[in-house]
Design a protein around this motif. Structure first.
Motif, PDB file in Angstrom:
ATOM      1  N   GLN A  19     -13.351  -7.837  -2.255  1.00  0.00           N
ATOM      2  CA  GLN A  19     -11.985  -7.898  -2.267  1.00  0.00           C
ATOM      3  C   GLN A  19     -12.019  -9.564  -1.865  1.00  0.00           C
ATOM      4  O   GLN A  19     -12.872 -10.021  -1.247  1.00  0.00           O
ATOM      5  CB  GLN A  19     -11.336  -7.298  -1.144  1.00  0.00           C
ATOM      6  N   VAL A  20     -11.153 -10.268  -2.475  1.00  0.00           N
ATOM      7  CA  VAL A  20     -11.021 -11.744  -1.966  1.00  0.00           C
ATOM      8  C   VAL A  20      -9.611 -11.936  -1.697  1.00  0.00           C
ATOM      9  O   VAL A  20      -8.443 -11.576  -2.757  1.00  0.00           O
ATOM     10  CB  VAL A  20     -11.540 -12.805  -3.024  1.00  0.00           C
ATOM     11  N   SER A  21      -9.184 -12.780  -0.630  1.00  0.00           N
ATOM     12  CA  SER A  21      -8.065 -13.204  -0.243  1.00  0.00           C
ATOM     13  C   SER A  21      -7.984 -14.541  -0.574  1.00  0.00           C
ATOM     14  O   SER A  21      -8.779 -15.517   0.119  1.00  0.00           O
ATOM     15  CB  SER A  21      -7.491 -13.104   1.095  1.00  0.00           C
ATOM     16  N   LEU A  22      -6.949 -15.109  -1.203  1.00  0.00           N
ATOM     17  CA  LEU A  22      -6.962 -16.645  -1.340  1.00  0.00           C
ATOM     18  C   LEU A  22      -6.019 -17.348  -0.656  1.00  0.00           C
ATOM     19  O   LEU A  22      -4.821 -16.978  -0.478  1.00  0.00           O
ATOM     20  CB  LEU A  22      -6.854 -16.985  -2.967  1.00  0.00           C
ATOM     21  N   ASN A  23      -6.319 -18.467   0.041  1.00  0.00           N
ATOM     22  CA  ASN A  23      -5.619 -19.360   0.987  1.00  0.00           C
ATOM     23  C   ASN A  23      -4.500 -19.891  -0.252  1.00  0.00           C
ATOM     24  O   ASN A  23      -4.731 -20.143  -1.431  1.00  0.00           O
ATOM     25  CB  ASN A  23      -6.139 -20.092   1.818  1.00  0.00           C
ATOM     26  N   THR A  75      -4.237 -11.800  -3.091  1.00  0.00           N
ATOM     27  CA  THR A  75      -5.395 -10.983  -2.751  1.00  0.00           C
ATOM     28  C   THR A  75      -5.688 -10.364  -4.008  1.00  0.00           C
ATOM     29  O   THR A  75      -4.658  -9.951  -4.986  1.00  0.00           O
ATOM     30  CB  THR A  75      -5.006  -9.801  -1.850  1.00  0.00           C
ATOM     31  N   PHE A  76      -7.087 -10.451  -4.428  1.00  0.00           N
ATOM     32  CA  PHE A  76      -7.475  -9.825  -5.347  1.00  0.00           C
ATOM     33  C   PHE A  76      -8.785  -8.942  -5.441  1.00  0.00           C
ATOM     34  O   PHE A  76      -9.483  -8.941  -4.616  1.00  0.00           O
ATOM     35  CB  PHE A  76      -8.040 -11.123  -6.340  1.00  0.00           C
ATOM     36  N   LEU A  77      -8.774  -7.768  -6.425  1.00  0.00           N
ATOM     37  CA  LEU A  77      -9.829  -6.772  -6.221  1.00  0.00           C
ATOM     38  C   LEU A  77     -10.906  -7.087  -7.414  1.00  0.00           C
ATOM     39  O   LEU A  77     -10.317  -7.090  -8.513  1.00  0.00           O
ATOM     40  CB  LEU A  77      -9.493  -5.371  -6.443  1.00  0.00           C
ATOM     41  N   PHE A  78     -12.158  -7.423  -7.292  1.00  0.00           N
ATOM     42  CA  PHE A  78     -13.034  -7.430  -8.201  1.00  0.00           C
ATOM     43  C   PHE A  78     -13.369  -5.847  -8.953  1.00  0.00           C
ATOM     44  O   PHE A  78     -13.204  -5.167  -8.325  1.00  0.00           O
ATOM     45  CB  PHE A  78     -14.390  -7.919  -7.766  1.00  0.00           C
ATOM     46  N   ALA A  84       7.397  -3.366 -13.439  1.00  0.00           N
ATOM     47  CA  ALA A  84       6.871  -2.655 -12.494  1.00  0.00           C
ATOM     48  C   ALA A  84       7.822  -2.758 -11.273  1.00  0.00           C
ATOM     49  O   ALA A  84       8.207  -1.727 -10.619  1.00  0.00           O
ATOM     50  CB  ALA A  84       5.519  -2.724 -11.892  1.00  0.00           C
ATOM     51  N   LYS A  85       7.966  -3.968 -10.505  1.00  0.00           N
ATOM     52  CA  LYS A  85       8.528  -4.138  -9.472  1.00  0.00           C
ATOM     53  C   LYS A  85      10.169  -3.843  -9.413  1.00  0.00           C
ATOM     54  O   LYS A  85      10.604  -2.933  -8.451  1.00  0.00           O
ATOM     55  CB  LYS A  85       8.590  -5.786  -8.951  1.00  0.00           C
ATOM     56  N   SER A  86      10.859  -4.117 -10.594  1.00  0.00           N
ATOM     57  CA  SER A  86      12.190  -3.713 -10.621  1.00  0.00           C
ATOM     58  C   SER A  86      12.362  -2.060 -10.760  1.00  0.00           C
ATOM     59  O   SER A  86      13.141  -1.320 -10.333  1.00  0.00           O
ATOM     60  CB  SER A  86      13.169  -4.485 -11.394  1.00  0.00           C
ATOM     61  N   PHE A 102      -0.992  -4.279  -6.809  1.00  0.00           N
ATOM     62  CA  PHE A 102       0.511  -4.168  -6.837  1.00  0.00           C
ATOM     63  C   PHE A 102       1.096  -3.420  -5.705  1.00  0.00           C
ATOM     64  O   PHE A 102       2.028  -3.886  -4.838  1.00  0.00           O
ATOM     65  CB  PHE A 102       0.924  -3.484  -8.101  1.00  0.00           C
ATOM     66  N   PHE A 103       0.404  -2.437  -5.240  1.00  0.00           N
ATOM     67  CA  PHE A 103       0.822  -1.706  -4.052  1.00  0.00           C
ATOM     68  C   PHE A 103       0.706  -2.304  -2.688  1.00  0.00           C
ATOM     69  O   PHE A 103       1.417  -2.500  -2.069  1.00  0.00           O
ATOM     70  CB  PHE A 103      -0.046  -0.324  -3.964  1.00  0.00           C
ATOM     71  N   LYS A 104      -0.259  -3.122  -2.724  1.00  0.00           N
ATOM     72  CA  LYS A 104      -0.672  -3.711  -1.384  1.00  0.00           C
ATOM     73  C   LYS A 104       0.416  -5.089  -1.201  1.00  0.00           C
ATOM     74  O   LYS A 104       1.119  -5.347  -0.286  1.00  0.00           O
ATOM     75  CB  LYS A 104      -1.850  -4.714  -1.438  1.00  0.00           C
ATOM     76  N   ASN A 105       0.781  -5.429  -2.430  1.00  0.00           N
ATOM     77  CA  ASN A 105       1.844  -6.685  -2.387  1.00  0.00           C
ATOM     78  C   ASN A 105       3.194  -6.124  -1.974  1.00  0.00           C
ATOM     79  O   ASN A 105       3.936  -6.939  -1.418  1.00  0.00           O
ATOM     80  CB  ASN A 105       1.611  -7.436  -3.476  1.00  0.00           C
ATOM     81  N   HIS A 106       3.385  -4.967  -2.410  1.00  0.00           N
ATOM     82  CA  HIS A 106       5.114  -4.361  -2.501  1.00  0.00           C
ATOM     83  C   HIS A 106       5.219  -3.425  -1.303  1.00  0.00           C
ATOM     84  O   HIS A 106       6.404  -3.246  -0.962  1.00  0.00           O
ATOM     85  CB  HIS A 106       5.547  -3.964  -3.921  1.00  0.00           C
ATOM     86  N   GLU A 107       4.145  -2.998  -0.946  1.00  0.00           N
ATOM     87  CA  GLU A 107       4.602  -1.502  -0.206  1.00  0.00           C
ATOM     88  C   GLU A 107       5.265  -2.066   1.121  1.00  0.00           C
ATOM     89  O   GLU A 107       6.340  -1.098   1.219  1.00  0.00           O
ATOM     90  CB  GLU A 107       2.917  -1.014   0.022  1.00  0.00           C
TER      91      GLU A 107
END
Lengths: 298, 173
Positions: A115-119, A107-110, B63-65, B18-23
């Motif tokens: 926002q875009v989510s890549l498969n 997922t990436f924020l411009f 950041a993650k660790s 980062f928050f979205k990926n790890h929360e």
């Protein structure tokens, strides 16, 4: 087998064929397999994160460096130099590309908040420096967009162009076919000199030049909810998608079918996904190590 | 195909990502330790705040660790640990479901209940590693990096967890 933690390899599917043969004879083995299978379906229900992110971002940043005045001046001077440098950079082309590898999603924020989510196995590239004026990107693969209202937002693919103002939509462009599904707002799809407006709940498919409009009845693309959807897809398209999603290799041998598959399979349970495909196309699988599969006629 | 993006922990966009990926995984990790959702939520939030406040001294790759170390240290101060409540994913598999006899379904259900109880009886380190692997599907290498232990140690914890689970389940009979 004294210091060998073979059960950890069972959990991560890393046992070799010989090991499986040897361990399979153990009377306890079935129990371990069962624990593995059922624990894989475990879940914990946590509430949504709510406004945690906002709370976190509201906390003041500590500025441990640059505390003394002389440092501040130096920092200011350095920043000035840096900005001049960046200014020059912006004059040039600064293409950014983001790639979601096989077996992953991203997922990436411009910069504007869209926002875009890549498969899996999909890539977008765009020019970051003038994003606010020119929201144009090119896409290979499949992506789900949530676009913040503003200037025209364009997605270029090899199979057609998709344009919107502010909405939610999914673009899937694989081999010679493009599917554009709209979940909110309006989306314009154009290819060569033909164009069509897609409204929410509808999906346009262009397959080798022929246009088709279908109904969809979900609020977001299936793949963002751990499902893989097929719409009248041939066997080779089905296996190609599974290969991308699970990062595996599937060889299809001695099968000659023009059967098309429509339906969903799970994106987080390879065993069930393969079972469905096997039953549909009347096939049987053989598994080699390291995610190599072969499908054959039953 | 290359990633030209340079990530910065202090950028609000990057941090949000980062928050979205790890929360979720962080909260689960803390939940496996405490068995208390609120506590896990609060501790995760504190860890993220600490990372955000010190973003200028934490490079993106660390950041993650950093996040997990802060969360882990904070978790040491929590005294009362409670029971971890788990459930199973409701799967719709009409294809296979029709082939199963009622006895089989019942047996499966009993096994599932025993498994939950057995997991609850695991010691904390084994439980945390096992659940991170089975629920959050985190690869063993990453679990090792996250917990700051060797891959061998993770393998050992999972292996021993499996042995303990089997023993526990058999004892319930």
């Amino acid at each position: 087998m004294k210091e060998d933690h073979y059960l950890s390899r069972l959990l991560s599917n890393d046992l070799s064929e010989e090991e499986k043969q040897a361990l399979g004879k153990d009377i306890d083995w079935q129990m371990f397999e069962k624990i593995k299978e059922h624990s894989g379906q475990l879940n914990v229900s946590q509430r949504e994160s709510g406004n945690m992110l906002q709370t976190v971002l509201a906390a003041p940043k500590k500025k441990s460096l640059f505390q003394t005045p002389s440092f501040q001046w130096m920092a200011a001077a350095a920043m000035l130099l840096l900005f001049t440098g960046i200014g020059f950079l912006f004059l040039g082309d600064s293409q950014t590309s983001i790639y979601a590898a096989r077996g992953t999603e991203k997922t990436f924020l411009f910069p504007d908040g869209s926002q875009v989510s890549l498969n899996s196995d999909s890539e977008i590239s765009f020019n970051k420096s003038d994003w606010k004026e020119n929201r144009t990107l090119s896409l290979t693969g499949e992506a789900y967009f949530k676009v913040v209202k503003g200037s025209k937002f364009s997605v270029l693919t090899s199979n057609g162009i998709v344009q919107v103002l502010g909405t939610q939509f999914n673009v899937r462009s694989r081999s010679q076919r493009i599917d554009v599904a709209c979940y909110e707002g309006r989306v314009r799809v154009s290819e060569k000199n033909k164009e069509q407006i897609v409204i929410p709940g509808k999906m346009v498919t262009i397959n080798k030049g022929s246009w088709l409009v279908n109904k969809i009845n979900v609020n977001q693309p299936e793949w963002t909810a751990n499902q893989i959807i097929f719409r009248a897809d041939l066997l080779n398209e089905v296996t190609a998608e599974l290969e991308r999603k699970y990062n595996i290799k599937i060889k299809v041998s001695k099968v000659n079918t023009t059967k098309e598959y429509t339906g969903t399979v799970p994106a987080d349970n390879l065993d069930i996904a393969l079972k469905i495909i096997e039953e549909t196309f009347n096939l049987k699988r053989t598994q080699f190590t390291d995610g190599n599969y072969e499908l054959m006629k039953k | 195909m290359s990633k030209k993006e340079i990530y910065n922990t202090c950028s609000e966009n990057h941090f949000s990502l980062f928050f979205k990926n790890h929360e979720k995984a962080l909260r689960n990790f803390l939940y496996y330790k405490f068995g208390n959702e609120e506590q896990a939520y609060d501790t995760a939030q504190e860890a993220f705040i600490k990372l955000w406040q010190n973003c200028s001294s934490v490079p993106w790759e660390k950041a993650k660790s950093y996040l997990y170390t802060v969360a882990f240290n904070k978790s040491l101060k929590v005294v009362a640990h409670q029971k971890v409540v788990l459930n199973y994913v409701q799967e719709s598999q009409p294809v296979t479901a029709t082939n199963e006899s009622p006895e089989f379904v019942l047996e499966e259900e009993q096994f599932r209940q025993k498994l939950l109880k057995a997991i609850d009886d695991l010691n904390e380190t084994q439980k945390v590693a096992f659940l991170m692997h089975r629920i959050d599907k985190i690869p063993q290498k990453e679990i090792a990096a996250t917990l700051g232990i060797s891959v061998k140690a993770v393998e050992k914890r999972l292996h021993l967890a499996m042995l303990a689970l089997k023993k526990n389940i058999e004892n319930f009979r």
